[in-house]
Design an enzyme around this catalytic site. Structure first.
Site, mmCIF file in Angstrom:
data_model
loop_
_atom_site.group_PDB
_atom_site.id
_atom_site.type_symbol
_atom_site.label_atom_id
_atom_site.label_comp_id
_atom_site.label_asym_id
_atom_site.label_seq_id
_atom_site.Cartn_x
_atom_site.Cartn_y
_atom_site.Cartn_z
ATOM 1 N N CYS B 164 0.760 -1.259 0.216
ATOM 2 C CA CYS B 164 0.154 0.012 -0.125
ATOM 3 C C CYS B 164 0.853 1.187 0.087
ATOM 4 O O CYS B 164 0.263 2.505 0.019
ATOM 5 C CB CYS B 164 -0.991 -0.004 1.196
ATOM 6 S SG CYS B 164 -2.039 -1.668 1.088
ATOM 7 N N HIS B 297 -2.257 8.396 6.071
ATOM 8 C CA HIS B 297 -2.572 7.131 5.284
ATOM 9 C C HIS B 297 -4.024 6.846 5.822
ATOM 10 O O HIS B 297 -4.779 6.567 4.875
ATOM 11 C CB HIS B 297 -1.575 6.199 6.046
ATOM 12 C CG HIS B 297 -1.721 4.872 5.405
ATOM 13 N ND1 HIS B 297 -1.751 4.535 3.956
ATOM 14 C CD2 HIS B 297 -2.171 3.600 5.896
ATOM 15 C CE1 HIS B 297 -1.844 3.406 3.807
ATOM 16 N NE2 HIS B 297 -2.031 2.682 4.870
ATOM 17 N N GLU B 308 -0.604 5.308 13.515
ATOM 18 C CA GLU B 308 -0.190 6.701 12.840
ATOM 19 C C GLU B 308 -0.313 7.954 13.588
ATOM 20 O O GLU B 308 0.546 8.778 13.429
ATOM 21 C CB GLU B 308 -0.980 6.645 11.385
ATOM 22 C CG GLU B 308 -0.641 8.054 10.398
ATOM 23 C CD GLU B 308 -1.442 7.921 9.098
ATOM 24 O OE1 GLU B 308 -2.267 7.381 9.049
ATOM 25 O OE2 GLU B 308 -0.975 8.928 8.445
ATOM 26 N N LYS B 327 -9.226 8.926 2.382
ATOM 27 C CA LYS B 327 -9.531 7.555 2.080
ATOM 28 C C LYS B 327 -11.164 7.534 2.489
ATOM 29 O O LYS B 327 -12.023 6.431 2.246
ATOM 30 C CB LYS B 327 -8.858 6.401 2.650
ATOM 31 C CG LYS B 327 -7.659 6.380 2.090
ATOM 32 C CD LYS B 327 -6.681 5.159 2.731
ATOM 33 C CE LYS B 327 -5.367 5.073 2.105
ATOM 34 N NZ LYS B 327 -4.434 5.811 2.524
ATOM 35 N N HIS B 332 -9.585 2.963 0.158
ATOM 36 C CA HIS B 332 -8.116 2.513 -0.137
ATOM 37 C C HIS B 332 -7.759 1.633 -1.229
ATOM 38 O O HIS B 332 -7.938 0.574 -1.301
ATOM 39 C CB HIS B 332 -7.685 1.497 1.197
ATOM 40 C CG HIS B 332 -6.360 1.287 1.531
ATOM 41 N ND1 HIS B 332 -5.582 1.893 0.598
ATOM 42 C CD2 HIS B 332 -5.696 0.771 2.566
ATOM 43 C CE1 HIS B 332 -4.048 1.493 1.247
ATOM 44 N NE2 HIS B 332 -4.435 0.948 2.275
ATOM 45 N N PHE B 390 2.015 -3.160 3.927
ATOM 46 C CA PHE B 390 2.355 -4.448 4.324
ATOM 47 C C PHE B 390 3.589 -4.524 4.399
ATOM 48 O O PHE B 390 4.519 -3.820 3.532
ATOM 49 C CB PHE B 390 1.759 -5.721 3.677
ATOM 50 C CG PHE B 390 0.240 -6.017 3.678
ATOM 51 C CD1 PHE B 390 -0.472 -5.511 4.746
ATOM 52 C CD2 PHE B 390 -0.350 -7.359 3.221
ATOM 53 C CE1 PHE B 390 -1.737 -5.786 5.037
ATOM 54 C CE2 PHE B 390 -1.548 -7.586 3.440
ATOM 55 C CZ PHE B 390 -2.375 -6.845 4.377
#
Lengths: 334, 407
Positions: B164, B297, B308, B327, B332, B390
């Site tokens: 991502c 994010h 975060e 998002k 996402h 990831f």
């Protein structure tokens, strides 16, 4: 800035990992494709972790650990990998689960391990390495892109040792599919080439040490799709620009085949120097250039039994895949 | 006003296809209006159609083909990823005003997590499909090769695949190509299609929300998947001068770090994210206080938003700049997310507008962070964008107005 390969480690069909010296014998063809001769991973990876790992991850983690140990490094300043097809075992596993269970009750492990950066992430996890960590996936120039990124970083401030690797795995299923297409170059007859796999890792550094294996004299990538004249003219031009000193090489290691126009072009350009067709030993796969580089370093170091002639000092590596891109890498003994 | 930027890279064009619009101007309109692109699945064939809302690009593949202006004969074996990418790249090229001759020498750096997976999953072991066309389009590198072939881009091309954060890392590689004199013009970004593979993957991890996602909200309960493509034209000073190009803004700083904590979960102290933001600021020669807006994010999962948020607190302390998760409107888009959000960050910066998010009621208790919920006009000099993935992958990009003094 001068760059050096200070360590290298490969897991390949040639069985390169645990032997002090290697022997240039073509691997077993019984399966119709080459598979890596895998080491006892328990020497490098915790048994508990091993159970969940695919061959892709095991080859990558084990190769990295061995490479870092050879360089005497605890952590690299960056981890950069290339893979053409990524974690095929886990990808196919999750696709099959999805089909068989009609998208319900799926085990997440295969999905979690299916992303192309699983290997570089697992290496970071194992080392506790918080530095840059990226993965390229551009068919047969995936490893080349990784090497180029490492080279560019080492030109900047603050970086000294970068772990760079190429990994691809083959499975019976992926081989069954790919071999029916022209995605993979296969040859039969006098110089047969079949599919293969492997992982090769390197420490690229801007410092020469007592462990240095060879100097890295550059990488160039040729895009055949861009040819505005005949292939031989445009490749020739590219070659002359990348290797103005072509007649100084004493070994050409190529992934091309005697039936390729480029094979003869290269032979002519390098003054009919010795040619080693490295895919005889590792097979055809996207990141096979990493195997070729490892082999070049072994030959320069005089660690290959049955290698033709004397130890080479200046080696040119050429590779190509099914796509339009070719690459050239130069390494020199120091 | 602005600090000295170290080695900025010019941005001269942007292009985007997202669930909230087919180009930058419709996307910007949706962004300031808080108009969501998340809803019921229309095009993806899945048993979860009625269960999970997603941010789908509102076109079938046939419709994308026509939007991309590709001849049907050439479009036969193109994936959804390639179609979306071509549309976004074309818009970016048009805005930058690159001629066909200039385009020919451009490098292209793409990013994706699954590439042609939407086609693979339809064809693999499916008795109704006998063709092996999908074997050609499965590799991540297929999209980059196809974009180049369709648009006459003949330079170096490559693809980043770091889950991502892929799109951010593509911009980082592009910037290094320019700084090292390997390319003068690079088209860089990312693309990912919605597919059953990722929908089922995130469902198996139990982090998909059956409601609309609520990033940075105390009631957040997972993410909604999205899709799309975002591309930017990056140029050297030399290239900008030689062709008299208009510079939109600059890529002033970037960093990629690793959390080294878990394959898919973020660390409790947000170490990787903290390092990415800190190092990106350092690479731009900026202080935290100079950042005017953060595009976080912010996936809407329990784990990401807490981690975060903690990292943001560690970097910015009590003076956290206005931030939001777009998002909440797009879902996402995985490997494309960072590229979409890079384009949105450029839009925020060049329009001096804080982008709002929706779905926020109450802050996460541990961090007390409150996102922007209404579009606000304000002077912006520097915008920071986070993207995590990831494999512990953490990337931060910083975009700056052109008037930042050069060192």
């Amino acid at each position: 800035m001068e760059l050096y390969f200070n360590a290298a480690s490969a897991i390949s069909p040639l069985g390169s990992f645990e032997n002090e010296s290697i022997s240039l014998q073509p691997p077993d063809r019984a399966l119709g494709y080459f598979v890596s001769r895998e080491p006892d991973y328990r020497n490098t990876i915790d048994k508990k972790l091993l159970r969940r790992m695919s061959k892709f991850i095991k080859m990558a983690v084990s190769g990295s650990v061995d490479c870092l140990a050879a360089a005497g490094l605890e952590q690299p300043d960056a981890i950069i990998t290339g893979t053409g097809l990524g974690c095929l075992t886990d990808t196919i596993d999750f696709l099959q689960q999805m089909n068989e269970n009609a998208e319900t009750l799926l085990n997440p492990t295969a999905f979690m391990q299916s992303t192309h950066n699983t290997a570089s992430g697992q290496i970071a996890l194992l080392l506790g390495c918080k530095n840059l960590n990226i993965t390229f996936s551009q068919k047969n120039i995936s490893f080349e892109s990784a090497l180029l990124h490492a080279k560019m970083m080492l030109n900047g401030d603050g970086y000294r040792n970068i772990l760079v690797g190429g990994i691809d795995e083959i499975t019976p299923e992926s081989h069954g599919l790919i071999s029916q297409t022209s995605c993979m170059r296969k040859f039969e007859g006098e110089y047969p080439v079949t599919a293969g796999e492997g992982a090769a890792f390197f420490i690229l550094s801007n410092r020469q040490t007592e462990k240095t294996l060879a100097r890295f004299d550059g990488i160039s990538i040729f895009n055949g799709a861009a040819a505005d004249s005949s292939f031989s003219d445009s490749f020739s031009r590219f070659f002359d620009e990348s290797c103005p000193d072509a007649d100084h090489f004493d070994l050409l290691i190529t992934g091309s085949h005697p039936s390729d126009e480029v094979y003869h072009l290269l032979s002519e350009k390098t003054g009919d120097q010795k040619i080693l067709r490295f895919k005889d030993y590792c097979g055809e796969y996207d990141t096979s250039t990493s195997f070729a580089l490892w082999l070049a370093l072994e030959l320069i170091g005089g660690r290959v039994e049955g290698s033709p002639g004397s130890r080479p000092e200046r080696v040119l590596i050429h590779n190509q895949g099914s796509g339009p891109c070719h690459s050239l890498l130069k390494v020199t003994a120091c | 006003m602005t600090g000295p930027l170290k080695h900025p890279i010019n941005i001269t064009g942007t292009g985007v296809v997202a669930p909230i619009g087919d180009n930058t101007s419709t996307c910007f309109h949706s962004l300031v209006q808080g108009k969501t692109g998340i809803g019921r699945i229309m095009h993806l064939d899945t048993v979860h159609r009625e269960v999970f809302p997603v941010g789908e690009v509102k076109h079938s593949n046939a419709s994308l083909l026509s939007l991309a202006g590709i001849d049907e004969r050439r479009g036969r074996n193109l994936t959804r990823a390639t179609l979306m990418a071509v549309i976004a790249v074309k818009e970016a090229i048009a805005e930058a005003g690159l001629t066909d001759v200039e385009l020919r020498d451009c490098a292209l750096v793409s990013a994706t997590s699954v590439g042609g997976m939407d086609k693979t999953e339809q064809c693999y072991r499916n008795p109704d499909y006998t063709s092996l066309d999908y074997v050609y389009t499965h590799p991540c590198g297929d999209t980059a090769d196809s974009i180049c072939a369709l648009l006459g881009i003949n330079g170096y091309r490559t693809t980043l695949s770091t889950a991502c954060s892929s799109g951010a890392n593509a911009l980082m590689h592009a910037a290094l190509l320019i700084r090292n004199g390997i390319a003068d013009r690079v088209i860089a970004g990312g693309v990912d299609p919605l597919c059953r593979f990722t929908l089922n993957g995130f469902n198996s991890l139990m982090i998909l929300d059956k409601e609309h996602c609520r990033p940075f909200d105390s009631s957040r309960n997972g993410l909604n998947l999205g899709e799309g493509a975002g591309f930017l034209v990056l140029e050297s000073d030399r290239s900008v001068k030689s062709r008299g190009a208009k510079v939109l803004c600059r890529l002033a700083g970037f960093s990629n770090t690793n959390d080294a904590y878990h394959q898919t979960a973020s660390s409790p102290n947000g170490e990787g994210a903290y390092l990415a933001m800190t190092q990106a600021l350092e690479s731009a020669g900026l202080e935290p206080g100079q950042i005017g807006y953060i595009n976080v994010h912010g996936t809407g999962t329990q784990n990401n938003d807490l981690s975060e948020g903690i990292a943001i607190r560690r970097v910015f302390g009590e003076k956290v700049p206005p931030f939001s998760s777009t998002k909440s409107l797009t879902g996402h888009a995985l490997g494309a997310a960072a590229a979409l959000e890079a384009v949105f960050s450029v839009l925020a910066l060049t329009n001096d507008t804080l982008l709002p998010q929706i779905g926020f009621n109450a802050p996460v208790e541990e961090t007390g962070l409150i996102p922007v919920t209404g579009a606000t006009k304000t002077g912006l000099s520097h915008v920071l964008s986070n993207s995590f993935g990831f494999g512990g992958n953490n990337s931060t990009l910083i975009f700056s107005k052109q008037d930042g003094t050069l060192l």
